[in-house]
Design a protein around this motif. Structure first.
Motif, short mmCIF file in Angstrom:
data_model
loop_
_atom_site.label_atom_id
_atom_site.label_comp_id
_atom_site.label_asym_id
_atom_site.label_seq_id
_atom_site.Cartn_x
_atom_site.Cartn_y
_atom_site.Cartn_z
N UNK A 57 9.20 -0.57 10.89
CA UNK A 57 9.00 -1.40 9.69
C UNK A 57 8.62 -0.56 8.47
N UNK A 58 7.74 0.40 8.64
CA UNK A 58 7.31 1.23 7.52
C UNK A 58 8.47 1.95 6.87
N UNK A 59 9.41 2.43 7.67
CA UNK A 59 10.58 3.12 7.12
C UNK A 59 11.38 2.17 6.23
N UNK A 60 11.64 0.98 6.73
CA UNK A 60 12.45 0.03 5.96
C UNK A 60 11.72 -0.45 4.71
N UNK A 61 10.41 -0.57 4.79
CA UNK A 61 9.63 -0.90 3.59
C UNK A 61 9.78 0.21 2.55
N UNK A 62 9.72 1.46 2.99
CA UNK A 62 9.82 2.61 2.06
C UNK A 62 11.17 2.71 1.39
N UNK A 63 12.24 2.30 2.08
CA UNK A 63 13.57 2.42 1.47
C UNK A 63 13.95 1.17 0.66
N UNK A 64 13.02 0.23 0.54
CA UNK A 64 13.24 -0.91 -0.33
C UNK A 64 13.88 -2.13 0.32
N UNK A 65 13.89 -2.18 1.63
CA UNK A 65 14.41 -3.37 2.31
C UNK A 65 13.39 -4.49 2.22
N UNK A 66 13.87 -5.71 2.22
CA UNK A 66 13.02 -6.90 2.10
C UNK A 66 12.90 -7.60 3.45
N UNK A 67 11.67 -7.90 3.84
CA UNK A 67 11.43 -8.68 5.05
C UNK A 67 11.93 -10.10 4.82
N UNK A 68 12.68 -10.64 5.79
CA UNK A 68 13.17 -12.02 5.69
C UNK A 68 12.42 -12.96 6.62
#
Length: 166
Positions: free
Chosen positions: A135-146
């Protein structure tokens, strides 16, 4: 950080299937999951030559060695895989890096490449079933939690993210 000049991202070939499967399993085994999960994940983590041919799959080489890969898959309609709802659209289905290459910027390089490829194909959004440890990786690259989704492991939930390409 790895010198970007030592990296090369190129399309995977059918003959890469066994190596990409090894990358997927080794990356997933980096996390403290019980062996029983890997029996359930066997089909999900096994990359075949047919899978490579049917989807957009790129491998990243570091000094000529396959260090990781990603794939983009199009689902043309909503469907259920067991109890898991999978919506239609384009999915960043796999993005795996061998553990010895973790925390060196390679994941970000592959994600940026995947976004470039998606944009070139007219794809506006990539959906992602995210391993909770990533999750931390995807948060860092600007992905949005749905939302949180059921997973292939009974009683376990996983987050679904959206990565906009533009």
């Amino acid at each position: 950080m790895i010198d970007p000049k030592k990296l090369q991202i190129i399309p995977a070939e059918g003959s890469d299937a066994a190596v990409l499967t090894d990358v997927a399993f080794s990356a997933k085994r980096h996390w403290p999951y019980p062996d029983s999960y890997f029996n359930i994940w066997r089909q999900e983590l096994t990359i075949t030559s047919d899978y490579i041919t049917a989807n957009t799959v790129y491998k990243i080489l570091c000094n000529g060695t396959i260090a990781g890969f990603y794939s983009i898959v199009q689902n043309v309609q909503d469907f259920y895989s067991g109890e898991i709802f999978v919506q239609k659209g384009f999915w960043l289905e796999h993005i795996f890096i061998r553990p010895e290459y973790h925390h060196q910027g390679m994941g970000r390089v592959m994600a940026e490449h995947a976004l470039q490829i998606a944009r070139s194909k007219g794809i506006d959004v990539l959906l992602i079933f995210v391993d909770p440890y990533a999750k931390g990786f995807y948060d860092k690259i600007g992905a949005d939690f749905l939302y949180d989704s059921k997973s292939s492991i009974p009683g376990r939930m996983i987050p679904v993210y959206r990565l906009k390409t533009r």
